[in-house]
Design a protein around this motif. Structure first.
Motif, short mmCIF file in Angstrom:
data_model
loop_
_atom_site.label_atom_id
_atom_site.label_comp_id
_atom_site.label_asym_id
_atom_site.label_seq_id
_atom_site.Cartn_x
_atom_site.Cartn_y
_atom_site.Cartn_z
N CYS A 64 -24.61 -9.42 2.25
CA CYS A 64 -24.24 -9.71 0.86
C CYS A 64 -25.08 -8.87 -0.11
CB CYS A 64 -24.43 -11.19 0.54
SG CYS A 64 -23.12 -12.24 1.17
N TYR A 65 -26.36 -8.75 0.17
CA TYR A 65 -27.23 -7.97 -0.72
C TYR A 65 -26.99 -6.48 -0.58
CZ TYR A 65 -29.95 -11.72 -2.76
OH TYR A 65 -30.32 -12.81 -3.49
N ARG A 95 -13.96 -16.78 13.02
CA ARG A 95 -13.37 -15.47 13.29
C ARG A 95 -14.12 -14.76 14.40
NH1 ARG A 95 -13.12 -12.89 7.39
NH2 ARG A 95 -13.29 -10.98 8.58
N TYR A 99 -25.57 -12.50 7.28
CA TYR A 99 -24.64 -12.57 6.15
C TYR A 99 -25.38 -12.36 4.82
CZ TYR A 99 -21.03 -14.49 3.08
OH TYR A 99 -20.11 -14.68 2.09
N THR A 100 -26.57 -12.94 4.72
CA THR A 100 -27.37 -12.75 3.51
C THR A 100 -27.72 -11.28 3.31
OG1 THR A 100 -28.32 -14.97 3.70
CG2 THR A 100 -29.54 -13.38 2.37
N LEU A 144 -34.22 -15.69 -4.90
CA LEU A 144 -33.19 -14.92 -4.20
C LEU A 144 -32.27 -15.87 -3.44
CD1 LEU A 144 -35.15 -11.76 -3.03
CD2 LEU A 144 -33.56 -12.04 -4.93
N LEU A 181 -16.02 -17.44 8.86
CA LEU A 181 -16.58 -16.25 9.49
C LEU A 181 -17.00 -16.55 10.93
CD1 LEU A 181 -17.71 -13.38 9.52
CD2 LEU A 181 -19.77 -14.24 8.41
N HIS A 218 -23.94 -11.51 -7.63
CA HIS A 218 -24.85 -12.65 -7.60
C HIS A 218 -25.13 -13.22 -8.98
CE1 HIS A 218 -25.24 -11.73 -3.49
NE2 HIS A 218 -25.65 -10.52 -3.76
N GLN A 245 -18.40 -10.41 4.81
CA GLN A 245 -17.80 -11.14 5.94
C GLN A 245 -17.18 -10.17 6.95
OE1 GLN A 245 -15.34 -14.57 5.44
NE2 GLN A 245 -16.32 -15.18 3.54
N ASP A 246 -16.44 -9.21 6.43
CA ASP A 246 -15.80 -8.25 7.34
C ASP A 246 -16.83 -7.48 8.15
OD1 ASP A 246 -13.36 -9.06 6.48
OD2 ASP A 246 -13.01 -7.37 5.13
N ALA A 266 -23.49 -18.36 6.13
CA ALA A 266 -22.27 -17.75 6.66
C ALA A 266 -21.16 -18.79 6.65
CB ALA A 266 -22.52 -17.24 8.07
N GLU A 315 -19.08 -10.45 -1.27
CA GLU A 315 -19.09 -11.42 -0.18
C GLU A 315 -17.95 -11.21 0.81
OE1 GLU A 315 -19.61 -15.35 -1.75
OE2 GLU A 315 -21.38 -14.76 -2.90
N ASN A 354 -31.78 -11.97 -9.41
CA ASN A 354 -30.86 -11.47 -8.39
C ASN A 354 -30.22 -10.16 -8.84
OD1 ASN A 354 -30.35 -13.30 -5.88
ND2 ASN A 354 -30.75 -14.69 -7.59
N VAL A 356 -20.03 -8.25 8.77
CA VAL A 356 -20.79 -9.07 9.72
C VAL A 356 -19.96 -9.38 10.96
CG1 VAL A 356 -21.85 -11.35 10.08
CG2 VAL A 356 -22.37 -10.05 8.03
N HIS A 370 -27.74 -16.89 1.56
CA HIS A 370 -26.34 -17.22 1.79
C HIS A 370 -26.17 -17.94 3.13
CE1 HIS A 370 -24.71 -14.79 -1.54
NE2 HIS A 370 -25.75 -14.01 -1.31
N ILE A 391 -35.35 -7.81 0.67
CA ILE A 391 -34.63 -8.93 1.31
C ILE A 391 -35.27 -9.30 2.64
CG2 ILE A 391 -32.41 -9.69 2.27
CD1 ILE A 391 -32.63 -9.38 -0.84
N ASP A 396 -26.56 -16.53 9.47
CA ASP A 396 -26.86 -16.70 8.04
C ASP A 396 -27.73 -15.54 7.54
OD1 ASP A 396 -25.43 -19.01 8.03
OD2 ASP A 396 -27.16 -20.36 7.94
#
Lengths: 264, 173
Positions: B25-26, A67, B21-22, A55, A64, B89, B35-36, A60, B31, B113, B38, A58, B128, B18
């Motif tokens: 994303c899932y 921002r 964000y992970t 898996l 980001l 992914h 971002q928006d 960041a 992505e 994935n 998070v 990611h 996750i 991180d």
């Protein structure tokens, strides 16, 4: 003796270390005697292992983080007109809007005030400008004007563009990889920015001529970035990064050392 | 809300960006959306930071991130009644030319994935949180807001589905 059905129910929890020690012992004993359950357990463990290996974790993106930190700084400025400072008139509140990346950066509010506070505000506003330039440089396409990992390409590029020849030491061996150079604008003048990268974290080193005594590096933290400033041989330096404080300190030591070597 | 507040937020919450964000994303499978969302979640977390007592900062923050993701998707679905986007992914599969071994490995990863991305969201999030974030059942229960027993049964069902799809179960082998 535990039955298969009861054992199967606990396999996931056993794999995830969620069982009490007695239950763990019961499951272990059953698995030792029951090939079917043991096979089921192995499959479960294999599935979990494959997931963990495959898996995607990611990271960041820097943009980001930038921002979020800008937005936090903004909400703070909105909420408190800085209770710690003596009264002062906020003349203008400038927001630099950078629509391209959807990035809004709070520029230091310009202030008028008297006497002693002025000096402090001046250095503070330089700090804020340096920070703003750093954050702006993280946006796509803004990092370097000359992109090169070779110091002998980067250093000459500044000739005739700024009124100093900034040190560009090679620090690859220490894990700070030169990324290039850029012109920037800080404290009302064009300044040199030399860019290094470590683990995808950017370090900007800003420099400009500043007659004054040499000063030792002093560090501040603002909005999650570490900034170190010092003055050496008539040049003011600011190093900025979101690497951790000790890495930034290490960088500055290396930079000063390498910078001194490069001059000779 | 003075400067120390921001600094504390920075020290306590930002290290989990991180992870946030992970998860996003899932959950969102995009992505840019992640971002928006998070960013939105971080600002919310900052606003409610007073309500955070010392404790598990990651679970506290991920619960907010998860809520923001679900809200975002609900709004999306109302906007246009389609399921959003194919999973992103899978991109690793396109880079798999160099050597056969690496190609196989890359396509395996992509397949895994993809299999996770195709799970219903209530299974996906638990996979996750457990397999990527290595959270305990109690932590997962905090993030998702369901009892520990539910965490356990969803995790079990999610792994079972993945095992049969990925061929790690005996029926497939």
């Amino acid at each position: 003796m535990m039955r298969c059905a009861a054992c199967r129910e606990l396999l996931n929890a056993n794999l995830d270390n969620e069982l009490m020690s007695e239950e763990t012992a019961d499951v272990r004993d059953h698995l030792a005697q029951c090939p079917d359950c043991a096979r089921a357990y192995d499959e479960l463990a294999a599935t979990s292992h494959v997931l963990r290996e495959s898996l995607v974790r990611h990271t960041a993106p820097d943009v980001l983080k930038a921002r979020i930190r800008s937005a936090l700084a903004e909400s703070r400025t909105d909420a408190t007109p800085d209770a710690h400072e003596p009264r002062r008139a906020i003349v203008s509140h400038q927001w630099l809007r950078l629509a391209a990346a959807g990035l809004v950066i709070a520029v230091a509010s310009s202030v008028t005030t008297v006497g002693a506070v002025r000096e402090r505000n001046a250095s503070r506003s330089v700090r804020d400008e340096v920070l703003t330039s750093h954050v702006r440089s993280l946006m796509p396409g803004h990092l370097t004007d000359v992109a090169s990992t070779n110091q002998h390409n980067v250093k000459p590029w500044f000739n005739g563009r700024v009124d100093l020849s900034p040190p560009v030491p090679g620090l690859d061996s220490a894990g700070f990889v030169l990324s290039g150079g850029r012109l920037d604008y800080v404290a009302g003048r064009v300044v040199a920015a030399v860019v290094y990268v470590r683990r995808q974290h950017v370090v900007n080193v800003f420099s400009w001529p500043d007659a004054g005594d040499d000063t030792r590096p002093s560090a501040v933290t603002a909005q999650g970035y570490h900034l170190v400033s010092w003055r050496s041989d008539g040049v003011a330096f600011w190093a900025v990064s979101d690497l951790n404080a000790s890495e930034v300190a290490q960088f500055v030591t290396l930079f000063q050392h390498g910078g001194a070597e490069a001059k000779r | 809300m003075a400067a120390p507040h921001v600094e504390r937020f920075d020290a306590v919450i930002m290290p989990h960006l991180d992870a946030a964000y992970t998860l996003a994303c899932y959950l969102l499978r995009d992505e840019h959306d992640a971002q928006d969302v998070v960013q939105d979640a971080a600002l919310r977390a900052f606003r409610y930071f007073d309500s955070y007592r010392d404790g598990d900062a990651r679970a506290w923050f991920l619960a907010i991130v998860r809520n923001c993701c679900l809200t975002w998707q609900r709004r999306r679905r109302n906007d246009r009644l389609t399921v959003p986007l194919a999973p992103e992914h899978a991109s690793a599969a396109q880079e798999s030319r160099e050597t056969d071994a690496r190609a196989i490995e890359a396509s395996d990863r992509a397949a895994i994935n993809r299999a996770v991305a195709d799970l219903p969201v209530e299974f996906r999030e638990i996979i996750i949180l457990r397999e990527v974030q290595d959270m305990s059942y109690a932590q997962i229960s905090t993030v998702v807001g369901v009892p520990i027993g539910t965490v356990m049964s969803r995790l079990s069902r999610a792994r079972k589905r993945l095992a049969s799809r990925l061929g790690t179960s005996q029926e497939a082998g």
